[in-house]
Design a protein around this motif. Sequence first.
Motif, PDB file in Angstrom:
ATOM      1  N   GLU A  70       8.521   7.869   7.332  1.00 30.87           N
ATOM      2  CA  GLU A  70       8.164   7.461   5.850  1.00 30.87           C
ATOM      3  C   GLU A  70       9.518   7.612   4.911  1.00 30.87           C
ATOM      4  OE1 GLU A  70       5.758   8.683   2.016  1.00 30.87           O
ATOM      5  OE2 GLU A  70       5.118   9.036   3.951  1.00 30.87           O
TER       6      GLU A  70
ATOM      7  N   GLY B 257       1.980  -0.157  -2.183  1.00 31.54           N
ATOM      8  CA  GLY B 257       1.604  -0.497  -0.566  1.00 31.54           C
ATOM      9  C   GLY B 257       0.947   1.618   0.036  1.00 31.54           C
ATOM     10  N   LEU B 258       1.741   2.348  -0.503  1.00 28.40           N
ATOM     11  CA  LEU B 258       1.916   3.572  -0.865  1.00 28.40           C
ATOM     12  C   LEU B 258       0.422   4.589  -0.924  1.00 28.40           C
ATOM     13  CD1 LEU B 258       5.830   4.777   0.594  1.00 28.40           C
ATOM     14  CD2 LEU B 258       3.864   5.262   2.242  1.00 28.40           C
TER      15      LEU B 258
ATOM     16  N   GLY C 249      -2.618   3.603  -0.106  1.00 31.00           N
ATOM     17  CA  GLY C 249      -2.877   3.770   1.395  1.00 31.00           C
ATOM     18  C   GLY C 249      -2.975   5.218   1.270  1.00 31.00           C
TER      19      GLY C 249
ATOM     20  N   GLY D 152      -6.658   6.513   2.069  1.00 26.48           N
ATOM     21  CA  GLY D 152      -6.150   6.877   3.205  1.00 26.48           C
ATOM     22  C   GLY D 152      -7.502   8.282   3.337  1.00 26.48           C
TER      23      GLY D 152
ATOM     24  N   SER E 192      -1.972   3.441  11.036  1.00 27.29           N
ATOM     25  CA  SER E 192      -1.751   3.766   9.651  1.00 27.29           C
ATOM     26  C   SER E 192       0.149   3.897  10.587  1.00 27.29           C
ATOM     27  CB  SER E 192      -1.325   4.633   8.662  1.00 27.29           C
ATOM     28  OG  SER E 192      -2.596   5.212   8.064  1.00 27.29           O
TER      29      SER E 192
ATOM     30  N   LEU F  88       1.168  -0.030   2.807  1.00 31.28           N
ATOM     31  CA  LEU F  88       0.040   0.440   3.111  1.00 31.28           C
ATOM     32  C   LEU F  88      -0.385   0.513   4.366  1.00 31.28           C
ATOM     33  CD1 LEU F  88      -2.832  -0.380   1.677  1.00 31.28           C
ATOM     34  CD2 LEU F  88      -2.531  -2.982   2.164  1.00 31.28           C
ATOM     35  N   GLY F  89       0.462   0.353   5.509  1.00 31.89           N
ATOM     36  CA  GLY F  89       0.294   0.703   6.853  1.00 31.89           C
ATOM     37  C   GLY F  89       0.342   2.675   6.323  1.00 31.89           C
TER      38      GLY F  89
ATOM     39  N   GLY G 267       0.571   4.581   4.287  1.00 31.48           N
ATOM     40  CA  GLY G 267       0.334   5.050   2.520  1.00 31.48           C
ATOM     41  C   GLY G 267      -0.609   6.324   3.067  1.00 31.48           C
ATOM     42  N   GLY G 268      -1.475   5.926   3.700  1.00 35.53           N
ATOM     43  CA  GLY G 268      -1.971   7.923   4.179  1.00 35.53           C
ATOM     44  C   GLY G 268      -1.356   8.730   4.939  1.00 35.53           C
TER      45      GLY G 268
END
Length: 383
Positions: free
Chosen positions: A12, A47-48, A51, A55, A71, A100-101, A103-104
């Motif tokens: 990240e 996106g984060l 997510g 998430g 993710s 988004l991918g 984010g969680g």
Amino acid sequence: MWLVCLLAAMIEGFDIQSMGVAAPRMLPALHLTPGQAGWAFSASLIGLMVGASFGGVIADRVGRRPVLTASVAAFGVFSLLTALATGFAPLLAVRFLTGLGLGGAMPMLIALASEQASPARKATMVALIAGGMPLGGAVAGLVARTPMALDDWRTIFLVGGLVPLVVAPLLYLVLPVGRPDRAAHQSGDAARALFGAGRWPATACLWLSYALVALTLHLLLNWLPTLLVARGLPPASAFLVSALFNLGGMSGGLAFGLVVDRSGARWPLLAGFAGLAVALVLLAGASGEPVIAALAFAAGFLLMGGQFTLYGLTPPYYPATVRSTGVGAAVAAGRVGSILGPLAAAQLIGGGASGAAVVGALVPVVIVAGAVAGLLTVFPKPS
């Protein structure tokens, strides 16, 4: 397990910094205006935020291992696609999907670190895992200095996409399976977790402090290299300063974690944010590469030290069955600030503000963040 979680956090951090270090060459190559650049920087952060909002809830329902693995894998794919972007619209879309991918991921990593650590080492363990973010940012700055990356900005995103695809299977293998308590997740459960049992003042302070700290951090992560190049530093020197900012952040996170575990969070937080305000004032007026580099390191040390301390304070406020939800909501609130930071800088720069003015504008933000964070330490942990 902690090493693989550290790698996930580094991913990240690498992605967040990648746009900043790629910007001096990417923006002219794609013919982006400062306003478009601000949105491109913020797209992955939006996106984060999305997510992080969902998430944690999904992970509390179905388990952290599959959600975290998926993710990281999705992030790798969309990071690779960033290298193929040819203009503003496709760049905006792929950066949103990249965020988004992943984010969680951070809420789950924070919850895992807090749960796996002994009571006397919780802040240190959370800081260790969260320290992967600035470490990944520092790696991005060093990758940006390589001849291949200086020749082609896409190299940064190719590296940032391939590594997650290697790490994702490792996460699935080493993370505990977990047994989500589906009975605990009924209608209104998330709201009760965040605001019930006397938690609403702490939740409000967490959200505001996360947002203000993230605004400051992500403005500097995304715009610092461009601001330094505009002040006359060579690109390679600007990337080195960005790497030092991130290395300072990693060092500060660990140092603050050790201090907080021994003496509590209140005074380290207040002193850290006061020192950060001073460092930013000096950085705004600094000249000469060594001085700028030293102040950037100090700013990263104090800023991320405060942020990681907040990370360590958050999990105990929420019951274990909804801990990812509580941490995820706080991180999502922080994402709001992370989105506003690059956009605010774009507006200031587009309006003719100098780099010194942009950095100086962060000082009152930091002062308010420190005051709110200090207030948070007054509240008892009701869970």
